[in-house]
Design an enzyme around this catalytic site. Structure first.
Site, PDB file in Angstrom:
ATOM      1  N   THR A  68      41.595  63.204  16.828  1.00 34.22           N
ATOM      2  CA  THR A  68      42.243  63.048  18.131  1.00 34.22           C
ATOM      3  C   THR A  68      42.908  64.353  18.560  1.00 34.22           C
ATOM      4  O   THR A  68      42.731  65.400  17.928  1.00 34.22           O
ATOM      5  CB  THR A  68      43.214  61.842  18.132  1.00 34.22           C
ATOM      6  OG1 THR A  68      43.620  61.585  19.476  1.00 34.22           O
ATOM      7  CG2 THR A  68      44.443  62.069  17.261  1.00 34.22           C
ATOM      8  N   LYS A  72      39.574  67.477  19.262  1.00 29.94           N
ATOM      9  CA  LYS A  72      38.268  66.878  19.565  1.00 29.94           C
ATOM     10  C   LYS A  72      37.195  67.918  19.914  1.00 29.94           C
ATOM     11  O   LYS A  72      36.012  67.660  19.736  1.00 29.94           O
ATOM     12  CB  LYS A  72      38.395  65.870  20.717  1.00 29.94           C
ATOM     13  CG  LYS A  72      39.061  64.577  20.306  1.00 29.94           C
ATOM     14  CD  LYS A  72      39.063  63.576  21.434  1.00 29.94           C
ATOM     15  CE  LYS A  72      39.766  62.295  21.033  1.00 29.94           C
ATOM     16  NZ  LYS A  72      39.805  61.310  22.113  1.00 29.94           N
ATOM     17  N   ASN A  93      35.055  62.424  18.454  1.00 31.51           N
ATOM     18  CA  ASN A  93      36.247  61.682  18.004  1.00 31.51           C
ATOM     19  C   ASN A  93      36.014  61.008  16.664  1.00 31.51           C
ATOM     20  O   ASN A  93      36.922  60.393  16.126  1.00 31.51           O
ATOM     21  CB  ASN A  93      36.671  60.638  19.049  1.00 31.51           C
ATOM     22  CG  ASN A  93      35.845  59.379  18.967  1.00 31.51           C
ATOM     23  OD1 ASN A  93      34.665  59.421  18.624  1.00 31.51           O
ATOM     24  ND2 ASN A  93      36.437  58.247  19.287  1.00 31.51           N
ATOM     25  N   ASP A 108      34.344  57.153  22.037  1.00 33.43           N
ATOM     26  CA  ASP A 108      35.300  56.774  23.102  1.00 33.43           C
ATOM     27  C   ASP A 108      34.584  56.114  24.283  1.00 33.43           C
ATOM     28  O   ASP A 108      34.966  55.028  24.739  1.00 33.43           O
ATOM     29  CB  ASP A 108      36.053  58.008  23.611  1.00 33.43           C
ATOM     30  CG  ASP A 108      37.203  58.412  22.701  1.00 33.43           C
ATOM     31  OD1 ASP A 108      37.696  57.557  21.948  1.00 33.43           O
ATOM     32  OD2 ASP A 108      37.596  59.587  22.757  1.00 33.43           O
ATOM     33  N   ALA A 136      38.606  62.319  27.444  1.00 35.94           N
ATOM     34  CA  ALA A 136      38.220  60.907  27.549  1.00 35.94           C
ATOM     35  C   ALA A 136      37.351  60.687  28.786  1.00 35.94           C
ATOM     36  O   ALA A 136      36.363  59.948  28.747  1.00 35.94           O
ATOM     37  CB  ALA A 136      39.461  60.029  27.604  1.00 35.94           C
ATOM     38  N   GLY A 249      43.356  49.648  28.280  1.00 33.61           N
ATOM     39  CA  GLY A 249      42.812  50.488  27.217  1.00 33.61           C
ATOM     40  C   GLY A 249      42.760  49.797  25.862  1.00 33.61           C
ATOM     41  O   GLY A 249      42.262  50.361  24.892  1.00 33.61           O
TER      42      GLY A 249
HETATM   43  P1  NDP Z   1      43.251  65.344  28.131  1.00 32.11           P
HETATM   44  O1  NDP Z   1      44.490  66.077  27.828  1.00 32.11           O
HETATM   45  O2  NDP Z   1      41.942  65.904  27.702  1.00 32.11           O
HETATM   46  O3  NDP Z   1      43.149  65.091  29.733  1.00 32.11           O
HETATM   47  C1  NDP Z   1      44.267  64.656  30.471  1.00 32.11           C
HETATM   48  C2  NDP Z   1      43.858  64.381  31.908  1.00 32.11           C
HETATM   49  O4  NDP Z   1      45.023  63.879  32.593  1.00 32.11           O
HETATM   50  C3  NDP Z   1      43.414  65.617  32.694  1.00 32.11           C
HETATM   51  O5  NDP Z   1      42.454  65.241  33.651  1.00 32.11           O
HETATM   52  C4  NDP Z   1      44.721  66.065  33.376  1.00 32.11           C
HETATM   53  O6  NDP Z   1      44.488  66.800  34.582  1.00 32.11           O
HETATM   54  C5  NDP Z   1      45.317  64.712  33.719  1.00 32.11           C
HETATM   55  N1  NDP Z   1      46.764  64.783  33.898  1.00 32.11           N
HETATM   56  C6  NDP Z   1      47.701  64.843  32.927  1.00 32.11           C
HETATM   57  N2  NDP Z   1      48.929  64.859  33.472  1.00 32.11           N
HETATM   58  C7  NDP Z   1      48.762  64.817  34.826  1.00 32.11           C
HETATM   59  C8  NDP Z   1      49.650  64.795  35.932  1.00 32.11           C
HETATM   60  N3  NDP Z   1      50.972  64.823  35.757  1.00 32.11           N
HETATM   61  N4  NDP Z   1      49.134  64.716  37.178  1.00 32.11           N
HETATM   62  C9  NDP Z   1      47.803  64.672  37.361  1.00 32.11           C
HETATM   63  N5  NDP Z   1      46.894  64.691  36.350  1.00 32.11           N
HETATM   64  C10 NDP Z   1      47.380  64.760  35.092  1.00 32.11           C
HETATM   65  O7  NDP Z   1      43.482  63.881  27.500  1.00 32.11           O
HETATM   66  P2  NDP Z   1      42.388  62.788  27.112  1.00 32.11           P
HETATM   67  O8  NDP Z   1      41.334  62.764  28.145  1.00 32.11           O
HETATM   68  O9  NDP Z   1      41.980  62.950  25.687  1.00 32.11           O
HETATM   69  O10 NDP Z   1      43.269  61.445  27.159  1.00 32.11           O
HETATM   70  C11 NDP Z   1      43.745  60.949  28.399  1.00 32.11           C
HETATM   71  C12 NDP Z   1      44.382  59.589  28.181  1.00 32.11           C
HETATM   72  O11 NDP Z   1      43.408  58.659  27.685  1.00 32.11           O
HETATM   73  C13 NDP Z   1      45.515  59.579  27.145  1.00 32.11           C
HETATM   74  O12 NDP Z   1      46.578  58.848  27.682  1.00 32.11           O
HETATM   75  C14 NDP Z   1      44.943  58.851  25.943  1.00 32.11           C
HETATM   76  O13 NDP Z   1      45.931  58.095  25.285  1.00 32.11           O
HETATM   77  C15 NDP Z   1      43.927  57.919  26.606  1.00 32.11           C
HETATM   78  N6  NDP Z   1      42.827  57.570  25.693  1.00 32.11           N
HETATM   79  C16 NDP Z   1      42.631  56.252  25.412  1.00 32.11           C
HETATM   80  C17 NDP Z   1      41.636  55.865  24.544  1.00 32.11           C
HETATM   81  C18 NDP Z   1      41.446  54.424  24.227  1.00 32.11           C
HETATM   82  O14 NDP Z   1      40.696  54.109  23.276  1.00 32.11           O
HETATM   83  N7  NDP Z   1      42.037  53.501  24.972  1.00 32.11           N
HETATM   84  C19 NDP Z   1      40.729  56.843  23.914  1.00 32.11           C
HETATM   85  C20 NDP Z   1      40.989  58.219  24.324  1.00 32.11           C
HETATM   86  C21 NDP Z   1      42.025  58.544  25.176  1.00 32.11           C
HETATM   87  P3  NDP Z   1      44.333  68.411  34.587  1.00 32.11           P
HETATM   88  O15 NDP Z   1      42.898  68.700  34.231  1.00 32.11           O
HETATM   89  O16 NDP Z   1      44.693  68.785  35.961  1.00 32.11           O
HETATM   90  O17 NDP Z   1      45.292  68.940  33.546  1.00 32.11           O
END
Ligand code: NDP
Length: 282
Positions: A68, A72, A93, A108, A136, A249
């Site tokens: 995680t 990843k 993952n 995922d 994700a 989720g």
């Molecule tokens: P990443 O860090 O790779 O991506 C985060 C994303 O969120 C980016 O698109 C980022 O945008 C956006 N973001 C974060 N903060 C803000 C904000 N304040 N305003 C606007 N956009 C924002 O994380 P992951 O993709 O790995 O994970 C994302 C979520 O998914 C997590 O909460 C994780 O817990 C959840 N998840 C759940 C799983 C499940 O099995 N249920 C499995 C995997 C993940 P930008 O590109 O602009 O930074």
């Protein structure tokens, strides 16, 4: 004395931070339900130690491990083999050890798709709108395209990641994708079938949700938030108030673990036992 084995089947999770990840509850419930002496060890690993950690798990006969944040993508450089899907996503993952090789897969997106298909959601020719373009989102977008979605709208704060994901879908899958900036009070396109909230906004302890225009949600839209904790995010609550069918989720978390469990043990995962165990945690 009997021929009892005192050596447990070992799997785990490498990440940082990792303390609040509840996956151990689901995988150890699966071991118990199948009467396997197995352990899932949640391990904090710093980026500079990832290679040593993976080699250590291989050397100590682990079956494999979850990977995680923030590893990843970095884990790719330690793999001998990677599945075509994970290679496309550029993220892994799940690591498993087979025939002396370190292999990588991404479960995922598969876990996400399984939640929808189990719920009878039609993906064929669908228009999916994704909020977020992180790891994700990449996994979910590729699997949505693989499962028949025709059109993807990637809505993200940073244009670089949003455009890169749209390009990936256009160049490597049969679906078509476009990038749209995430602006305050974002209006959901009127022909959207499935809306997926993949940003980390709303993850405990953050009680907020992305600032979309909730009045643009038609009740026919299926709304998903992949945040696993809390289960009922503000986003899910607001979508439900608009009459939308919602997916949290929770099922995705269990389902992706079930796919990993099969890669590690070769056995079908007892999904209901995993869900019951995780539900008892909340
Ligand atoms: P990443 O860090 O790779 O991506 C985060 C994303 O969120 C980016 O698109 C980022 O945008 C956006 N973001 C974060 N903060 C803000 C904000 N304040 N305003 C606007 N956009 C924002 O994380 P992951 O993709 O790995 O994970 C994302 C979520 O998914 C997590 O909460 C994780 O817990 C959840 N998840 C759940 C799983 C499940 O099995 N249920 C499995 C995997 C993940 P930008 O590109 O602009 O930074």
């Amino acid at each position: 004395m009997s021929q009892k084995s005192y050596r447990s089947a070992l799997v785990g999770l490498l990440g940082c931070p990792v303390d609040e990840n509840p996956t151990v509850v689901t995988i150890e419930a699966a071991f118990r339900a199948l009467d396997i002496d197995g352990r899932y060890i949640t391990m904090k690993v710093l980026p500079e130690d990832l290679g040593d950690a993976i080699r250590g798990l291989k050397a100590t006969s682990f079956l494999g491990t979850h990977i995680t944040i923030p590893h990843k993508v970095a884990v790719l450089s330690y793999l001998d083999e990677i599945s075509p899907n994970a290679a496309l996503m550029g993220a892994v993952n799940t690591v498993y050890f087979r025939d002396g090789k370190i292999c990588g897969e991404n479960t995922d997106g598969k876990g996400f798709i399984m939640s929808l298909t189990q719920g009878g959601v039609e993906l064929n020719a669908a228009h999916a709108v994704l909020l977020g373009a992180g790891g994700a989102a990449r996994a979910i977008a590729v699997e949505l395209a693989n499962h028949g979605a025709a059109q993807l709208t990637i809505v993200n704060r940073s244009p670089e990641r949003g455009q890169a994901l749209a390009r990936l879908i256009n160049e490597k899958t049969a679906a078509s994708a476009r990038y749209v900036p995430l602006t305050p009070n974002f209006s959901i396109p009127s022909d959207c079938d499935i809306l997926v909230q993949t940003t980390s906004i709303g993850l405990y302890p953050d009680p907020s949700c992305p600032h979309i225009d909730f009045s643009s949600l038609r009740p026919e839209i299926v709304v998903c938030d992949i945040i696993p904790n809390p289960i009922q995010t503000l986003f899910i609550q607001k979508a439900a108030e608009k009459g939308c069918r919602t997916f949290s989720g929770f099922d995705m978390l269990v389902n992706q673990g079930a796919f990993s469990f099969r890669l590690w043990t070769g056995k079908e995962a007892p999904i209901q036992a995993m869900k019951d165990a995780l539900a008892a945690e909340y």
